[in-house]
Motif scaffolding. Sequence first.
Motif, PDB file in Angstrom:
ATOM      1  N   ASP A  64      24.852  47.758   3.304  1.00 55.06           N
ATOM      2  CA  ASP A  64      24.671  47.708   4.751  1.00 55.06           C
ATOM      3  C   ASP A  64      24.849  49.112   5.317  1.00 55.06           C
ATOM      4  O   ASP A  64      25.835  49.791   5.013  1.00 55.06           O
ATOM      5  CB  ASP A  64      25.680  46.767   5.413  1.00 55.06           C
ATOM      6  CG  ASP A  64      25.337  45.302   5.215  1.00 55.06           C
ATOM      7  OD1 ASP A  64      24.235  45.006   4.711  1.00 55.06           O
ATOM      8  OD2 ASP A  64      26.171  44.454   5.557  1.00 55.06           O
ATOM      9  N   ALA A  65      23.891  49.533   6.132  1.00 57.72           N
ATOM     10  CA  ALA A  65      23.969  50.834   6.787  1.00 57.72           C
ATOM     11  C   ALA A  65      24.905  50.743   7.990  1.00 57.72           C
ATOM     12  O   ALA A  65      24.996  49.701   8.641  1.00 57.72           O
ATOM     13  CB  ALA A  65      22.575  51.269   7.238  1.00 57.72           C
ATOM     14  N   LYS A  66      25.576  51.835   8.270  1.00 56.71           N
ATOM     15  CA  LYS A  66      26.388  51.898   9.484  1.00 56.71           C
ATOM     16  C   LYS A  66      25.454  51.870  10.692  1.00 56.71           C
ATOM     17  O   LYS A  66      24.295  52.306  10.615  1.00 56.71           O
ATOM     18  CB  LYS A  66      27.222  53.184   9.505  1.00 56.71           C
ATOM     19  CG  LYS A  66      28.362  53.169   8.519  1.00 56.71           C
ATOM     20  CD  LYS A  66      29.178  54.450   8.626  1.00 56.71           C
ATOM     21  CE  LYS A  66      30.349  54.418   7.660  1.00 56.71           C
ATOM     22  NZ  LYS A  66      31.102  55.680   7.686  1.00 56.71           N
ATOM     23  N   PHE A  67      25.991  51.386  11.800  1.00 53.96           N
ATOM     24  CA  PHE A  67      25.204  51.283  13.022  1.00 53.96           C
ATOM     25  C   PHE A  67      24.597  52.645  13.374  1.00 53.96           C
ATOM     26  O   PHE A  67      25.289  53.663  13.389  1.00 53.96           O
ATOM     27  CB  PHE A  67      26.066  50.784  14.189  1.00 53.96           C
ATOM     28  CG  PHE A  67      25.276  50.544  15.437  1.00 53.96           C
ATOM     29  CD1 PHE A  67      24.524  49.396  15.588  1.00 53.96           C
ATOM     30  CD2 PHE A  67      25.263  51.485  16.451  1.00 53.96           C
ATOM     31  CE1 PHE A  67      23.770  49.181  16.733  1.00 53.96           C
ATOM     32  CE2 PHE A  67      24.522  51.281  17.602  1.00 53.96           C
ATOM     33  CZ  PHE A  67      23.765  50.131  17.736  1.00 53.96           C
ATOM     34  N   GLY A  68      23.284  52.635  13.609  1.00 51.94           N
ATOM     35  CA  GLY A  68      22.577  53.855  13.981  1.00 51.94           C
ATOM     36  C   GLY A  68      22.179  54.744  12.821  1.00 51.94           C
ATOM     37  O   GLY A  68      21.595  55.811  13.044  1.00 51.94           O
ATOM     38  N   HIS A  69      22.471  54.329  11.584  1.00 53.76           N
ATOM     39  CA  HIS A  69      22.199  55.177  10.425  1.00 53.76           C
ATOM     40  C   HIS A  69      21.256  54.530   9.405  1.00 53.76           C
ATOM     41  O   HIS A  69      21.113  55.052   8.298  1.00 53.76           O
ATOM     42  CB  HIS A  69      23.509  55.564   9.730  1.00 53.76           C
ATOM     43  CG  HIS A  69      24.386  56.412  10.582  1.00 53.76           C
ATOM     44  ND1 HIS A  69      24.158  57.748  10.817  1.00 53.76           N
ATOM     45  CD2 HIS A  69      25.494  56.099  11.295  1.00 53.76           C
ATOM     46  CE1 HIS A  69      25.085  58.233  11.612  1.00 53.76           C
ATOM     47  NE2 HIS A  69      25.920  57.250  11.924  1.00 53.76           N
TER      48      HIS A  69
END
Length: 104
Positions: free
Chosen positions: A9-14
């Motif tokens: 899972d990507a971090k928010f905004g990344h």
Amino acid sequence: MFSARWQIDAKFGHKQTALELMRKWEREIGSQVGLADLKFQLMTGSVGAREATIEAHHQVESLAQLEALFAKIAKIDAHAKWGKELEPYIVSGTSLWQIFRIVE
């Protein structure tokens, strides 16, 4: 035949940066271990899945072929460096491997 799925899972905004780094891995590391022969695909969450989820799918003939792939990757120094480059953009602890048998 098996589908080996690696999920993060990507971090928010990344998510876009994480996807670009996944493509970098495909070009620079995957190309060294025969990834083109494994029907490699990248997927992201859309409907009924977390939007931040990124999955890499590898289709292998056998678990032995997957083990051989892992052994080759482990010997590539650029793979470890790539992992450190990706780490700031993903949610820690979300890395997950799943192996599914393909029913034909």
